[in-house]
Scaffold this motif. Structure first.
Motif, PDB file in Angstrom:
ATOM      1  N   MET A   1       1.137  18.622  14.568  1.00  0.00           N
ATOM      2  CA  MET A   1       2.091  17.533  14.574  1.00  0.00           C
ATOM      3  C   MET A   1       1.739  16.562  13.445  1.00  0.00           C
ATOM      4  O   MET A   1       0.610  16.134  13.304  1.00  0.00           O
ATOM      5  N   GLU A   2       2.722  16.220  12.638  1.00  0.00           N
ATOM      6  CA  GLU A   2       2.503  15.309  11.518  1.00  0.00           C
ATOM      7  C   GLU A   2       2.493  13.869  12.026  1.00  0.00           C
ATOM      8  O   GLU A   2       3.320  13.468  12.835  1.00  0.00           O
ATOM      9  N   ARG A   3       1.530  13.119  11.559  1.00  0.00           N
ATOM     10  CA  ARG A   3       1.443  11.711  11.928  1.00  0.00           C
ATOM     11  C   ARG A   3       2.275  10.896  10.952  1.00  0.00           C
ATOM     12  O   ARG A   3       2.137  11.026   9.745  1.00  0.00           O
ATOM     13  N   ILE A   4       3.131  10.062  11.477  1.00  0.00           N
ATOM     14  CA  ILE A   4       4.054   9.291  10.658  1.00  0.00           C
ATOM     15  C   ILE A   4       3.293   8.374   9.717  1.00  0.00           C
ATOM     16  O   ILE A   4       2.387   7.664  10.122  1.00  0.00           O
ATOM     17  N   GLY A   5       3.689   8.389   8.447  1.00  0.00           N
ATOM     18  CA  GLY A   5       3.139   7.482   7.464  1.00  0.00           C
ATOM     19  C   GLY A   5       1.801   7.886   6.879  1.00  0.00           C
ATOM     20  O   GLY A   5       1.268   7.198   6.026  1.00  0.00           O
ATOM     21  N   TYR A   6       1.239   9.025   7.303  1.00  0.00           N
ATOM     22  CA  TYR A   6      -0.085   9.402   6.834  1.00  0.00           C
ATOM     23  C   TYR A   6      -0.068  10.190   5.544  1.00  0.00           C
ATOM     24  O   TYR A   6      -1.080  10.343   4.914  1.00  0.00           O
ATOM     25  N   ASN A   7       1.078  10.680   5.144  1.00  0.00           N
ATOM     26  CA  ASN A   7       1.092  11.476   3.921  1.00  0.00           C
ATOM     27  C   ASN A   7       1.586  10.689   2.719  1.00  0.00           C
ATOM     28  O   ASN A   7       1.780  11.236   1.668  1.00  0.00           O
ATOM     29  N   SER A  10      -0.063   6.341  -1.019  1.00  0.00           N
ATOM     30  CA  SER A  10       0.316   5.688  -2.250  1.00  0.00           C
ATOM     31  C   SER A  10      -0.109   4.231  -2.271  1.00  0.00           C
ATOM     32  O   SER A  10       0.276   3.448  -1.410  1.00  0.00           O
ATOM     33  N   GLY A  11      -0.894   3.880  -3.288  1.00  0.00           N
ATOM     34  CA  GLY A  11      -1.225   2.481  -3.496  1.00  0.00           C
ATOM     35  C   GLY A  11       0.001   1.681  -3.876  1.00  0.00           C
ATOM     36  O   GLY A  11       0.080   0.487  -3.613  1.00  0.00           O
ATOM     37  N   ALA A  12       0.974   2.348  -4.491  1.00  0.00           N
ATOM     38  CA  ALA A  12       2.217   1.680  -4.870  1.00  0.00           C
ATOM     39  C   ALA A  12       2.961   1.201  -3.629  1.00  0.00           C
ATOM     40  O   ALA A  12       3.497   0.096  -3.610  1.00  0.00           O
ATOM     41  N   LEU A  13       2.979   2.027  -2.588  1.00  0.00           N
ATOM     42  CA  LEU A  13       3.641   1.635  -1.344  1.00  0.00           C
ATOM     43  C   LEU A  13       2.933   0.444  -0.722  1.00  0.00           C
ATOM     44  O   LEU A  13       3.579  -0.498  -0.249  1.00  0.00           O
ATOM     45  N   ASP A  14       1.618   0.439  -0.756  1.00  0.00           N
ATOM     46  CA  ASP A  14       0.850  -0.701  -0.249  1.00  0.00           C
ATOM     47  C   ASP A  14       1.191  -1.966  -1.023  1.00  0.00           C
ATOM     48  O   ASP A  14       1.338  -3.046  -0.444  1.00  0.00           O
ATOM     49  N   ALA A  15       1.314  -1.835  -2.340  1.00  0.00           N
ATOM     50  CA  ALA A  15       1.640  -2.992  -3.175  1.00  0.00           C
ATOM     51  C   ALA A  15       3.031  -3.529  -2.857  1.00  0.00           C
ATOM     52  O   ALA A  15       3.241  -4.740  -2.811  1.00  0.00           O
ATOM     53  N   VAL A  16       3.986  -2.631  -2.613  1.00  0.00           N
ATOM     54  CA  VAL A  16       5.346  -3.061  -2.275  1.00  0.00           C
ATOM     55  C   VAL A  16       5.334  -3.815  -0.950  1.00  0.00           C
ATOM     56  O   VAL A  16       5.884  -4.924  -0.848  1.00  0.00           O
ATOM     57  N   PHE A  17       4.698  -3.236   0.076  1.00  0.00           N
ATOM     58  CA  PHE A  17       4.654  -3.922   1.362  1.00  0.00           C
ATOM     59  C   PHE A  17       3.884  -5.240   1.268  1.00  0.00           C
ATOM     60  O   PHE A  17       4.259  -6.237   1.889  1.00  0.00           O
ATOM     61  N   GLY A  18       2.809  -5.264   0.481  1.00  0.00           N
ATOM     62  CA  GLY A  18       2.062  -6.501   0.285  1.00  0.00           C
ATOM     63  C   GLY A  18       2.918  -7.577  -0.369  1.00  0.00           C
ATOM     64  O   GLY A  18       2.892  -8.740   0.024  1.00  0.00           O
ATOM     65  N   ALA A  19       3.689  -7.177  -1.370  1.00  0.00           N
ATOM     66  CA  ALA A  19       4.566  -8.126  -2.052  1.00  0.00           C
ATOM     67  C   ALA A  19       5.668  -8.619  -1.125  1.00  0.00           C
ATOM     68  O   ALA A  19       6.006  -9.806  -1.117  1.00  0.00           O
ATOM     69  N   ALA A  81      14.536  -2.651  -8.155  1.00  0.00           N
ATOM     70  CA  ALA A  81      14.529  -2.304  -6.729  1.00  0.00           C
ATOM     71  C   ALA A  81      14.043  -0.887  -6.434  1.00  0.00           C
ATOM     72  O   ALA A  81      13.785  -0.562  -5.278  1.00  0.00           O
ATOM     73  N   GLU A  82      13.874  -0.045  -7.448  1.00  0.00           N
ATOM     74  CA  GLU A  82      13.511   1.351  -7.213  1.00  0.00           C
ATOM     75  C   GLU A  82      12.260   1.523  -6.350  1.00  0.00           C
ATOM     76  O   GLU A  82      12.241   2.391  -5.463  1.00  0.00           O
ATOM     77  N   PRO A  83      11.199   0.726  -6.556  1.00  0.00           N
ATOM     78  CA  PRO A  83      10.002   0.917  -5.722  1.00  0.00           C
ATOM     79  C   PRO A  83      10.243   0.681  -4.229  1.00  0.00           C
ATOM     80  O   PRO A  83       9.495   1.170  -3.388  1.00  0.00           O
ATOM     81  N   MET A  84      11.291  -0.057  -3.896  1.00  0.00           N
ATOM     82  CA  MET A  84      11.596  -0.285  -2.479  1.00  0.00           C
ATOM     83  C   MET A  84      12.090   0.988  -1.802  1.00  0.00           C
ATOM     84  O   MET A  84      12.020   1.099  -0.586  1.00  0.00           O
ATOM     85  N   ALA A  85      12.562   1.956  -2.580  1.00  0.00           N
ATOM     86  CA  ALA A  85      13.058   3.201  -1.995  1.00  0.00           C
ATOM     87  C   ALA A  85      11.961   3.916  -1.212  1.00  0.00           C
ATOM     88  O   ALA A  85      12.214   4.465  -0.133  1.00  0.00           O
ATOM     89  N   ASP A  86      10.726   3.908  -1.720  1.00  0.00           N
ATOM     90  CA  ASP A  86       9.614   4.531  -0.987  1.00  0.00           C
ATOM     91  C   ASP A  86       9.342   3.811   0.326  1.00  0.00           C
ATOM     92  O   ASP A  86       9.055   4.436   1.342  1.00  0.00           O
ATOM     93  N   LEU A  91       9.833   3.654   6.266  1.00  0.00           N
ATOM     94  CA  LEU A  91      10.374   3.031   7.477  1.00  0.00           C
ATOM     95  C   LEU A  91      11.368   3.951   8.181  1.00  0.00           C
ATOM     96  O   LEU A  91      11.471   3.935   9.413  1.00  0.00           O
ATOM     97  N   GLU A  92      12.095   4.739   7.412  1.00  0.00           N
ATOM     98  CA  GLU A  92      13.074   5.668   7.983  1.00  0.00           C
ATOM     99  C   GLU A  92      12.398   6.680   8.910  1.00  0.00           C
ATOM    100  O   GLU A  92      12.979   7.093   9.911  1.00  0.00           O
ATOM    101  N   GLU A  93      11.164   7.079   8.592  1.00  0.00           N
ATOM    102  CA  GLU A  93      10.437   7.989   9.479  1.00  0.00           C
ATOM    103  C   GLU A  93      10.289   7.372  10.871  1.00  0.00           C
ATOM    104  O   GLU A  93      10.438   8.059  11.883  1.00  0.00           O
ATOM    105  N   PHE A  94      10.013   6.090  10.926  1.00  0.00           N
ATOM    106  CA  PHE A  94       9.866   5.414  12.212  1.00  0.00           C
ATOM    107  C   PHE A  94      11.211   5.240  12.903  1.00  0.00           C
ATOM    108  O   PHE A  94      11.303   5.322  14.128  1.00  0.00           O
TER     109      PHE A  94
END
Length: 123
Positions: A1-7, A10-19, A81-86, A91-94
């Motif tokens: 079973m795949e765990r949501i958000g574990y794959n 990306s540091g880029a995703l962390d930076a987007v959420f941090g921002a 806005a492109e980095p927000m797509a990731d 979030l769509e997985e959740f």
């Protein structure tokens, strides 16, 4: 079973959420959605200095959400806005998880209703 958000990994995703975690930066992005703006223009609706707005812009730039150009003496910022797509995809997985969970709960409640199971009516 795949765990949501574990794959994402990306540091880029962390930076987007941090921002996006800061309400001032979210308001700056909302403003930039209507067009480019200088630091002076961006600082006008806030009760903070232009250097403080510049610091927020640097965080947004590092996350790839804003780019700044040099236009004579001003450096207008514009939304990227492109980095927000990731982030949206993550979030769509959740959303799919919760939609599936609610569908299962609906099915269980319907089964219980059909079988006539009721709560304890002893008062």
């Amino acid at each position: 079973m795949e765990r949501i958000g574990y794959n994402s990994g990306s540091g880029a995703l962390d930076a987007v959420f941090g921002a996006l975690a800061d309400p001032t930066r979210r308001r700056i992005l909302s403003r930039l959605a209507s067009g480019e703006a200088s630091v002076a223009e961006l600082s006008a609706p806030f009760d903070m200095s232009q250097p403080a707005i510049s610091k927020h812009l640097k965080v947004l730039e590092r996350a790839g959400l804003v780019e700044r150009a040099i236009d004579r003496t001003r450096r207008p910022a514009r939304l990227k806005a492109e980095p927000m797509a990731d982030a949206v995809q993550w979030l769509e997985e959740f959303r799919r998880f919760w939609a599936g969970s609610f569908d299962q709960l609906d099915g269980l409640l319907e089964e219980l209703k059909q079988s006539g199971v009721r709560g304890n009516d002893d008062g």
